[in-house]
Design an enzyme around this catalytic site. Structure first.
Site, mmCIF file in Angstrom:
data_model
loop_
_atom_site.group_PDB
_atom_site.id
_atom_site.type_symbol
_atom_site.label_atom_id
_atom_site.label_comp_id
_atom_site.label_asym_id
_atom_site.label_seq_id
_atom_site.Cartn_x
_atom_site.Cartn_y
_atom_site.Cartn_z
ATOM 1 N N LYS A 270 -14.624 -14.864 -50.803
ATOM 2 C CA LYS A 270 -13.248 -14.446 -50.534
ATOM 3 C C LYS A 270 -12.660 -15.395 -49.477
ATOM 4 O O LYS A 270 -12.335 -16.536 -49.811
ATOM 5 C CB LYS A 270 -13.239 -12.974 -50.162
ATOM 6 N N HIS B 88 -13.898 -7.967 -47.227
ATOM 7 C CA HIS B 88 -12.486 -8.308 -47.035
ATOM 8 C C HIS B 88 -12.093 -8.430 -45.570
ATOM 9 O O HIS B 88 -10.958 -8.774 -45.263
ATOM 10 C CB HIS B 88 -11.590 -7.283 -47.741
ATOM 11 N N SER C 215 -11.163 -2.388 -50.289
ATOM 12 C CA SER C 215 -10.699 -3.507 -51.100
ATOM 13 C C SER C 215 -9.405 -3.239 -51.861
ATOM 14 O O SER C 215 -8.614 -4.155 -52.064
ATOM 15 C CB SER C 215 -11.791 -3.926 -52.085
HETATM 16 C C1 LIG Z 1 -15.662 -4.547 -50.845
HETATM 17 C C2 LIG Z 1 -16.317 -5.483 -51.800
HETATM 18 N N1 LIG Z 1 -17.640 -5.629 -51.736
HETATM 19 C C3 LIG Z 1 -18.295 -6.464 -52.566
HETATM 20 C C4 LIG Z 1 -17.629 -7.180 -53.524
HETATM 21 C C5 LIG Z 1 -18.384 -8.072 -54.435
HETATM 22 O O1 LIG Z 1 -18.437 -9.342 -53.896
HETATM 23 P P1 LIG Z 1 -18.681 -10.600 -54.837
HETATM 24 O O2 LIG Z 1 -17.378 -10.921 -55.458
HETATM 25 O O3 LIG Z 1 -19.205 -11.643 -53.919
HETATM 26 O O4 LIG Z 1 -19.703 -10.154 -55.855
HETATM 27 C C6 LIG Z 1 -16.244 -7.070 -53.616
HETATM 28 C C7 LIG Z 1 -15.523 -7.884 -54.631
HETATM 29 O O5 LIG Z 1 -14.401 -7.772 -54.897
HETATM 30 C C8 LIG Z 1 -15.583 -6.198 -52.749
HETATM 31 O O6 LIG Z 1 -14.254 -6.039 -52.826
#
Ligand SMILES: Cc1ncc(COP(=O)(O)O)c(C=O)c1O
Length: 412
Positions: free
Chosen positions: A235, A204, A176
Protein backbone atom coordinates in the site's frame (compact mmCIF):
# COMPACT_ATOMS: atom_id res chain seq x y z
CA UNK A 1 -26.74 -24.01 -17.72
CA UNK A 2 -23.74 -25.06 -15.62
CA UNK A 3 -23.66 -24.51 -11.87
CA UNK A 4 -21.04 -21.83 -12.43
CA UNK A 5 -23.18 -19.95 -14.96
CA UNK A 6 -26.06 -20.17 -12.53
CA UNK A 7 -23.95 -18.81 -9.67
CA UNK A 8 -22.68 -15.96 -11.85
CA UNK A 9 -26.26 -15.13 -12.85
CA UNK A 10 -27.21 -14.94 -9.20
CA UNK A 11 -24.29 -12.61 -8.47
CA UNK A 12 -25.38 -10.40 -11.37
CA UNK A 13 -29.02 -10.39 -10.20
CA UNK A 14 -27.92 -9.13 -6.78
CA UNK A 15 -25.96 -6.26 -8.34
CA UNK A 16 -22.73 -7.79 -7.06
CA UNK A 17 -21.02 -8.78 -10.31
CA UNK A 18 -17.38 -7.66 -10.45
CA UNK A 19 -14.98 -7.31 -13.30
CA UNK A 20 -11.43 -6.11 -13.53
CA UNK A 21 -10.94 -2.81 -15.30
CA UNK A 22 -7.90 -2.34 -17.50
CA UNK A 23 -5.38 0.30 -16.48
CA UNK A 24 -2.58 1.42 -18.77
CA UNK A 25 0.66 2.61 -17.20
CA UNK A 26 1.56 2.85 -13.51
CA UNK A 27 -0.76 3.55 -10.56
CA UNK A 28 -0.31 7.32 -10.59
CA UNK A 29 -2.81 9.96 -9.51
CA UNK A 30 -4.19 9.91 -13.06
CA UNK A 31 -4.49 6.77 -15.16
CA UNK A 32 -5.88 5.54 -18.44
CA UNK A 33 -8.79 3.34 -17.43
CA UNK A 34 -10.29 1.17 -20.16
CA UNK A 35 -8.63 3.67 -22.51
CA UNK A 36 -10.02 6.81 -20.85
CA UNK A 37 -8.01 9.31 -18.75
CA UNK A 38 -9.37 9.50 -15.20
CA UNK A 39 -8.38 10.75 -11.76
CA UNK A 40 -7.59 7.68 -9.66
CA UNK A 41 -9.34 8.05 -6.32
CA UNK A 42 -9.30 4.47 -5.07
CA UNK A 43 -5.69 3.28 -5.03
CA UNK A 44 -3.78 2.29 -1.88
CA UNK A 45 -0.59 3.69 -3.41
CA UNK A 46 -1.08 6.46 -0.87
CA UNK A 47 2.31 8.12 -1.10
CA UNK A 48 2.67 7.70 -4.83
CA UNK A 49 5.78 5.56 -4.32
CA UNK A 50 4.83 2.58 -6.51
CA UNK A 51 6.27 4.30 -9.57
CA UNK A 52 8.83 6.57 -7.92
CA UNK A 53 12.09 6.45 -9.96
CA UNK A 54 14.15 5.30 -6.95
CA UNK A 55 11.68 2.55 -6.16
CA UNK A 56 11.60 1.36 -9.78
CA UNK A 57 15.40 1.44 -9.98
CA UNK A 58 15.76 -0.52 -6.76
CA UNK A 59 13.44 -3.22 -8.10
CA UNK A 60 15.30 -3.37 -11.41
CA UNK A 61 18.71 -3.55 -9.70
CA UNK A 62 17.54 -6.33 -7.39
CA UNK A 63 16.18 -8.29 -10.34
CA UNK A 64 19.57 -8.05 -12.04
CA UNK A 65 21.49 -8.95 -8.90
CA UNK A 66 19.29 -11.58 -7.23
CA UNK A 67 16.91 -12.67 -9.98
CA UNK A 68 13.15 -12.41 -10.29
CA UNK A 69 12.09 -14.93 -7.66
CA UNK A 70 13.09 -16.25 -4.25
CA UNK A 71 12.94 -19.87 -5.38
CA UNK A 72 11.16 -21.45 -2.44
CA UNK A 73 10.01 -20.95 1.12
CA UNK A 74 12.83 -19.46 3.20
CA UNK A 75 12.74 -22.58 5.36
CA UNK A 76 13.46 -24.75 2.35
CA UNK A 77 16.13 -23.07 0.25
CA UNK A 78 17.47 -20.51 2.72
CA UNK A 79 16.76 -16.88 3.34
CA UNK A 80 18.31 -14.11 1.25
CA UNK A 81 20.29 -11.29 2.74
CA UNK A 82 17.87 -8.78 1.24
CA UNK A 83 14.94 -10.30 3.18
CA UNK A 84 16.86 -10.14 6.44
CA UNK A 85 17.93 -6.54 5.79
CA UNK A 86 14.38 -5.36 5.17
CA UNK A 87 13.20 -7.18 8.30
CA UNK A 88 15.78 -5.34 10.38
CA UNK A 89 14.79 -2.01 8.83
CA UNK A 90 11.08 -2.56 9.39
CA UNK A 91 11.55 -3.67 13.01
CA UNK A 92 13.58 -0.54 13.71
CA UNK A 93 11.07 1.70 11.89
CA UNK A 94 8.18 0.29 13.90
CA UNK A 95 10.03 0.15 17.23
CA UNK A 96 10.01 -3.64 17.66
CA UNK A 97 12.68 -6.27 18.38
CA UNK A 98 12.07 -8.28 15.26
CA UNK A 99 10.07 -8.50 12.08
CA UNK A 100 9.27 -11.28 9.68
CA UNK A 101 8.36 -10.95 6.01
CA UNK A 102 5.35 -12.74 4.55
CA UNK A 103 4.19 -13.09 0.96
CA UNK A 104 1.30 -10.64 1.45
CA UNK A 105 -0.83 -9.03 4.12
CA UNK A 106 -3.46 -11.65 3.49
CA UNK A 107 -0.96 -14.42 4.17
CA UNK A 108 0.48 -12.63 7.21
CA UNK A 109 -2.91 -12.32 8.90
CA UNK A 110 -3.85 -15.88 8.09
CA UNK A 111 -0.54 -17.25 9.36
CA UNK A 112 -0.23 -15.22 12.53
CA UNK A 113 -3.79 -15.75 13.77
CA UNK A 114 -3.64 -19.47 13.01
CA UNK A 115 -0.36 -19.69 14.95
CA UNK A 116 -1.38 -17.61 17.97
CA UNK A 117 -5.00 -18.66 18.49
CA UNK A 118 -4.98 -22.35 19.30
CA UNK A 119 -7.60 -24.98 19.82
CA UNK A 120 -9.53 -24.47 23.06
CA UNK A 121 -8.76 -20.72 23.06
CA UNK A 122 -10.81 -17.71 21.98
CA UNK A 123 -9.78 -15.00 19.49
CA UNK A 124 -11.59 -11.63 19.62
CA UNK A 125 -12.10 -9.86 16.32
CA UNK A 126 -13.72 -6.49 15.43
CA UNK A 127 -16.79 -6.96 13.23
CA UNK A 128 -15.32 -4.72 10.51
CA UNK A 129 -11.89 -6.36 10.37
CA UNK A 130 -10.42 -7.14 6.95
CA UNK A 131 -11.34 -10.40 5.21
CA UNK A 132 -7.83 -11.78 5.74
CA UNK A 133 -8.34 -11.51 9.51
CA UNK A 134 -11.73 -13.17 9.21
CA UNK A 135 -10.11 -15.99 7.23
CA UNK A 136 -7.24 -16.22 9.74
CA UNK A 137 -9.81 -16.73 12.47
CA UNK A 138 -11.44 -19.43 10.35
CA UNK A 139 -8.12 -21.19 9.86
CA UNK A 140 -7.22 -21.02 13.56
CA UNK A 141 -8.31 -23.84 15.81
CA UNK A 142 -9.70 -21.31 18.31
CA UNK A 143 -13.27 -20.09 18.71
CA UNK A 144 -13.91 -16.57 17.39
CA UNK A 145 -15.80 -13.90 19.29
CA UNK A 146 -16.75 -11.07 16.94
CA UNK A 147 -17.30 -7.85 18.87
CA UNK A 148 -19.30 -4.92 17.51
CA UNK A 149 -17.20 -2.40 15.65
CA UNK A 150 -14.91 -0.56 18.12
CA UNK A 151 -17.27 -1.47 20.97
CA UNK A 152 -15.06 -1.86 24.05
CA UNK A 153 -18.00 -2.80 26.28
CA UNK A 154 -18.89 -5.67 23.99
CA UNK A 155 -15.25 -6.73 23.84
CA UNK A 156 -15.01 -6.61 27.66
CA UNK A 157 -18.15 -8.72 27.91
CA UNK A 158 -16.72 -11.28 25.47
CA UNK A 159 -13.43 -11.46 27.37
CA UNK A 160 -15.34 -12.14 30.57
CA UNK A 161 -17.39 -14.88 28.93
CA UNK A 162 -14.21 -16.53 27.69
CA UNK A 163 -13.25 -17.05 31.32
CA UNK A 164 -9.51 -17.27 30.85
CA UNK A 165 -9.58 -18.98 27.45
CA UNK A 166 -8.86 -15.74 25.57
CA UNK A 167 -5.66 -15.73 23.55
CA UNK A 168 -5.71 -12.82 21.13
CA UNK A 169 -7.56 -9.59 20.33
CA UNK A 170 -7.15 -8.66 16.69
CA UNK A 171 -8.10 -5.41 15.01
CA UNK A 172 -7.39 -3.31 11.95
CA UNK A 173 -5.48 -0.15 12.93
CA UNK A 174 -7.18 1.98 10.25
CA UNK A 175 -10.31 0.16 9.06
CA UNK A 176 -9.86 -0.46 5.38
CA UNK A 177 -13.37 0.30 4.14
CA UNK A 178 -14.38 2.83 6.79
CA UNK A 179 -11.23 4.86 7.36
CA UNK A 180 -11.74 5.11 11.11
CA UNK A 181 -9.15 4.15 13.70
CA UNK A 182 -9.38 1.38 16.30
CA UNK A 183 -9.60 2.39 19.99
CA UNK A 184 -6.16 0.94 20.65
CA UNK A 185 -5.63 2.33 24.15
CA UNK A 186 -8.87 0.77 25.40
CA UNK A 187 -8.13 -2.52 23.65
CA UNK A 188 -4.69 -2.70 25.21
CA UNK A 189 -6.11 -2.00 28.68
CA UNK A 190 -8.62 -4.80 28.32
CA UNK A 191 -5.97 -7.14 26.99
CA UNK A 192 -3.77 -6.46 29.99
CA UNK A 193 -6.63 -7.04 32.39
CA UNK A 194 -7.53 -10.36 30.78
CA UNK A 195 -4.00 -11.47 29.95
CA UNK A 196 -4.47 -11.83 26.20
CA UNK A 197 -2.25 -10.70 23.34
CA UNK A 198 -3.07 -7.81 21.00
CA UNK A 199 -2.53 -7.93 17.25
CA UNK A 200 -3.00 -4.81 15.10
CA UNK A 201 -3.17 -4.94 11.32
CA UNK A 202 -1.88 -1.53 10.28
CA UNK A 203 -2.02 -2.17 6.55
CA UNK A 204 -3.58 1.25 6.01
CA UNK A 205 -1.90 3.09 8.88
CA UNK A 206 1.69 2.51 7.85
CA UNK A 207 3.04 5.39 5.80
CA UNK A 208 -0.19 7.30 6.24
CA UNK A 209 -0.77 8.00 9.93
CA UNK A 210 1.30 8.51 13.08
CA UNK A 211 4.65 10.19 13.59
CA UNK A 212 6.73 9.89 10.42
CA UNK A 213 4.11 7.55 8.96
CA UNK A 214 4.82 4.90 11.59
CA UNK A 215 1.13 4.14 11.90
CA UNK A 216 -1.64 3.99 14.45
CA UNK A 217 0.27 2.03 17.08
CA UNK A 218 3.09 4.60 17.13
CA UNK A 219 0.48 7.37 17.13
CA UNK A 220 -0.98 5.89 20.31
CA UNK A 221 2.51 5.22 21.74
CA UNK A 222 1.67 1.55 22.21
CA UNK A 223 4.62 -0.26 20.64
CA UNK A 224 5.41 -1.87 24.00
CA UNK A 225 1.84 -3.02 24.48
CA UNK A 226 0.80 -4.28 21.07
CA UNK A 227 2.32 -7.74 20.80
CA UNK A 228 1.99 -8.24 17.07
CA UNK A 229 1.89 -5.53 14.42
CA UNK A 230 1.15 -6.47 10.83
CA UNK A 231 1.85 -4.17 7.91
CA UNK A 232 1.84 -4.59 4.16
CA UNK A 233 4.39 -3.51 1.61
CA UNK A 234 1.70 -3.22 -1.05
CA UNK A 235 0.00 0.00 0.00
CA UNK A 236 1.87 3.15 1.12
CA UNK A 237 5.18 1.36 0.54
CA UNK A 238 4.26 0.88 -3.10
CA UNK A 239 5.48 -2.70 -3.51
CA UNK A 240 4.16 -6.15 -2.64
CA UNK A 241 4.47 -8.39 0.41
CA UNK A 242 3.98 -7.88 4.13
CA UNK A 243 5.66 -8.04 7.53
CA UNK A 244 4.91 -8.89 11.11
CA UNK A 245 6.64 -7.01 13.94
CA UNK A 246 6.92 -8.72 17.32
CA UNK A 247 9.37 -9.95 19.98
CA UNK A 248 12.24 -12.19 18.84
CA UNK A 249 10.77 -15.19 20.62
CA UNK A 250 7.44 -14.70 18.87
CA UNK A 251 9.20 -14.39 15.51
CA UNK A 252 10.94 -17.72 16.13
CA UNK A 253 7.62 -19.25 17.09
CA UNK A 254 6.00 -17.94 13.87
CA UNK A 255 8.84 -19.37 11.77
CA UNK A 256 7.97 -22.73 13.28
CA UNK A 257 4.19 -22.53 13.22
CA UNK A 258 2.77 -19.99 10.71
CA UNK A 259 1.65 -22.17 7.83
CA UNK A 260 1.51 -19.32 5.31
CA UNK A 261 5.18 -18.58 5.94
CA UNK A 262 6.33 -22.18 6.08
CA UNK A 263 4.45 -23.37 3.00
CA UNK A 264 4.79 -20.37 0.68
CA UNK A 265 7.58 -18.95 -1.46
CA UNK A 266 9.43 -15.97 0.04
CA UNK A 267 8.67 -12.50 -1.39
CA UNK A 268 10.49 -11.83 -4.69
CA UNK A 269 13.77 -9.85 -4.33
CA UNK A 270 12.63 -6.98 -6.62
CA UNK A 271 9.57 -6.41 -4.40
CA UNK A 272 11.71 -6.51 -1.27
CA UNK A 273 14.21 -4.03 -2.71
CA UNK A 274 11.39 -1.76 -3.91
CA UNK A 275 9.87 -1.71 -0.42
CA UNK A 276 13.27 -0.89 1.09
CA UNK A 277 13.69 2.06 -1.30
CA UNK A 278 10.16 3.23 -0.44
CA UNK A 279 10.98 3.01 3.26
CA UNK A 280 14.12 5.10 2.64
CA UNK A 281 12.00 7.72 0.88
CA UNK A 282 9.39 7.71 3.63
CA UNK A 283 12.07 8.29 6.27
CA UNK A 284 13.96 10.88 4.23
CA UNK A 285 10.84 12.77 3.20
CA UNK A 286 8.15 12.56 5.90
CA UNK A 287 6.47 15.53 4.21
CA UNK A 288 4.84 13.00 1.89
CA UNK A 289 2.78 11.78 4.84
CA UNK A 290 1.88 15.34 5.78
CA UNK A 291 0.82 16.01 2.19
CA UNK A 292 -1.36 12.89 2.21
CA UNK A 293 -3.05 14.03 5.41
CA UNK A 294 -3.52 17.55 4.04
CA UNK A 295 -5.01 16.12 0.85
CA UNK A 296 -7.43 14.05 2.90
CA UNK A 297 -8.56 17.21 4.72
CA UNK A 298 -8.95 19.05 1.40
CA UNK A 299 -11.15 16.30 -0.07
CA UNK A 300 -13.15 15.91 3.16
CA UNK A 301 -13.86 19.65 3.29
CA UNK A 302 -14.68 19.84 -0.42
CA UNK A 303 -17.09 16.90 -0.23
CA UNK A 304 -18.78 18.40 2.82
CA UNK A 305 -19.08 21.73 1.03
CA UNK A 306 -20.72 19.92 -1.90
CA UNK A 307 -23.28 18.39 0.49
CA UNK A 308 -21.72 14.92 0.30
CA UNK A 309 -19.85 14.45 3.59
CA UNK A 310 -17.93 11.18 3.84
CA UNK A 311 -18.40 8.94 6.88
CA UNK A 312 -16.81 10.41 10.01
CA UNK A 313 -13.10 9.82 10.20
CA UNK A 314 -9.87 11.70 9.89
CA UNK A 315 -7.74 9.48 7.70
CA UNK A 316 -6.97 9.28 4.00
CA UNK A 317 -9.81 6.74 3.45
CA UNK A 318 -13.08 8.59 2.94
CA UNK A 319 -16.10 6.36 2.38
CA UNK A 320 -19.28 7.78 0.90
CA UNK A 321 -21.96 5.28 1.89
CA UNK A 322 -24.60 4.97 -0.85
CA UNK A 323 -26.51 1.96 0.57
CA UNK A 324 -27.82 -0.17 -2.27
CA UNK A 325 -25.21 -2.06 -4.32
CA UNK A 326 -26.79 -1.12 -7.67
CA UNK A 327 -26.94 2.56 -6.69
CA UNK A 328 -23.27 2.49 -5.70
CA UNK A 329 -22.31 1.01 -9.07
CA UNK A 330 -24.45 3.59 -10.89
CA UNK A 331 -22.79 6.43 -8.96
CA UNK A 332 -19.35 4.99 -9.76
CA UNK A 333 -20.20 4.81 -13.47
CA UNK A 334 -21.56 8.38 -13.52
CA UNK A 335 -18.40 9.69 -11.84
CA UNK A 336 -16.28 7.72 -14.32
CA UNK A 337 -18.08 9.32 -17.25
CA UNK A 338 -16.87 12.62 -15.85
CA UNK A 339 -13.30 11.52 -15.27
CA UNK A 340 -13.21 10.32 -11.65
CA UNK A 341 -12.56 6.71 -10.71
CA UNK A 342 -13.92 5.94 -7.22
CA UNK A 343 -14.61 2.24 -6.98
CA UNK A 344 -17.99 1.00 -5.73
CA UNK A 345 -17.44 -1.36 -2.80
CA UNK A 346 -20.23 -3.87 -2.23
CA UNK A 347 -20.97 -6.97 -0.15
CA UNK A 348 -19.29 -9.19 0.84
CA UNK A 349 -16.52 -6.60 1.28
CA UNK A 350 -18.94 -4.44 3.29
CA UNK A 351 -22.23 -5.20 5.02
CA UNK A 352 -25.47 -5.50 3.08
CA UNK A 353 -27.06 -2.05 2.65
CA UNK A 354 -23.77 -0.19 3.15
CA UNK A 355 -22.34 -0.24 -0.36
CA UNK A 356 -20.18 2.76 -0.91
CA UNK A 357 -17.71 4.69 -2.93
CA UNK A 358 -14.44 4.21 -1.05
CA UNK A 359 -12.40 7.28 -1.79
CA UNK A 360 -8.69 7.22 -1.08
CA UNK A 361 -6.44 10.19 -1.62
CA UNK A 362 -2.80 10.07 -2.62
CA UNK A 363 -0.02 12.47 -1.64
CA UNK A 364 0.49 12.99 -5.37
CA UNK A 365 -2.99 14.44 -5.99
CA UNK A 366 -3.24 18.19 -6.30
CA UNK A 367 -5.71 20.25 -4.30
CA UNK A 368 -7.55 21.38 -7.41
CA UNK A 369 -7.86 17.79 -8.64
CA UNK A 370 -9.47 16.88 -5.34
CA UNK A 371 -11.82 19.86 -5.30
CA UNK A 372 -12.94 19.13 -8.86
CA UNK A 373 -13.41 15.47 -7.97
CA UNK A 374 -15.66 16.44 -5.05
CA UNK A 375 -18.05 18.30 -7.33
CA UNK A 376 -18.01 15.46 -9.89
CA UNK A 377 -18.81 12.96 -7.14
CA UNK A 378 -21.57 15.09 -5.65
CA UNK A 379 -23.19 15.30 -9.08
CA UNK A 380 -22.88 11.53 -9.50
CA UNK A 381 -24.63 10.68 -6.24
CA UNK A 382 -28.43 11.06 -5.96
CA UNK A 383 -29.78 13.82 -3.67
CA UNK A 384 -31.36 11.26 -1.31
CA UNK A 385 -27.94 9.72 -0.67
CA UNK A 386 -26.40 13.12 -0.07
CA UNK A 387 -29.13 13.92 2.46
CA UNK A 388 -28.55 10.62 4.28
CA UNK A 389 -24.82 11.31 4.42
CA UNK A 390 -25.44 14.71 6.02
CA UNK A 391 -27.84 13.12 8.51
CA UNK A 392 -25.27 10.49 9.45
CA UNK A 393 -22.66 13.14 10.04
CA UNK A 394 -24.99 15.16 12.27
CA UNK A 395 -25.96 12.03 14.21
CA UNK A 396 -22.32 11.20 14.78
CA UNK A 397 -21.62 14.71 16.00
CA UNK A 398 -24.62 14.55 18.33
CA UNK A 399 -23.58 11.18 19.74
CA UNK A 400 -20.09 12.49 20.36
CA UNK A 401 -21.41 15.57 22.14
CA UNK A 402 -23.91 13.56 24.17
CA UNK A 403 -21.37 11.03 25.35
CA UNK A 404 -18.98 13.81 26.32
CA UNK A 405 -16.11 12.27 24.41
CA UNK A 406 -14.70 12.97 21.02
CA UNK A 407 -15.79 10.44 18.46
CA UNK A 408 -12.57 8.98 17.01
CA UNK A 409 -13.54 9.98 13.54
CA UNK A 410 -14.26 13.58 14.31
CA UNK A 411 -11.12 14.28 16.34
CA UNK A 412 -9.31 17.22 14.79
C1 LIG B 1 -6.60 -4.17 6.56
C2 LIG B 1 -5.98 -5.03 5.51
N1 LIG B 1 -5.21 -6.05 5.90
C3 LIG B 1 -4.61 -6.86 5.01
C4 LIG B 1 -4.79 -6.68 3.66
C5 LIG B 1 -4.13 -7.61 2.70
O1 LIG B 1 -2.90 -7.10 2.34
P1 LIG B 1 -2.22 -7.55 0.98
O2 LIG B 1 -2.86 -6.75 -0.09
O3 LIG B 1 -0.78 -7.27 1.18
O4 LIG B 1 -2.51 -9.02 0.84
C6 LIG B 1 -5.57 -5.62 3.21
C7 LIG B 1 -5.72 -5.41 1.74
O5 LIG B 1 -6.45 -4.66 1.25
C8 LIG B 1 -6.18 -4.79 4.15
O6 LIG B 1 -6.97 -3.78 3.76
Amino acid sequence: MTDIEEALGEIRDRGLYRRMRMISGPQGPRVLLDGRPVLLLCSNNYLGLADHPRVRDAAAEAAKRYGAGAGASRLVSGTMRIHRRLEERLAEFKGYDASLLFGSGYLANMGVIQALARSGEVVFSDSLNHASIVDGCRLAGAETFVYEHKDLDHLAWGLKQAAGRGSLIVTDGVFSMDGDVAPLTGIVELARRHDVRVMVDDAHGTGATGPGGRGTVAEAGLEEEVDVLVGTLGKALGSYGAYVCCERQTAKYLVNTARTLIFSTAPPPPSVAAAMAALDLLQEEPRRVEKLQRNASVLRAALTEQGLPPSPGNTHILPVVVGDAGDAVAACERALENGVFAQAIRPPTVREGTSRLRLTVMASHTKSELRDAASTLAAAVPASVRKAAVRRLLDAEETAAASGRIFDGLAA
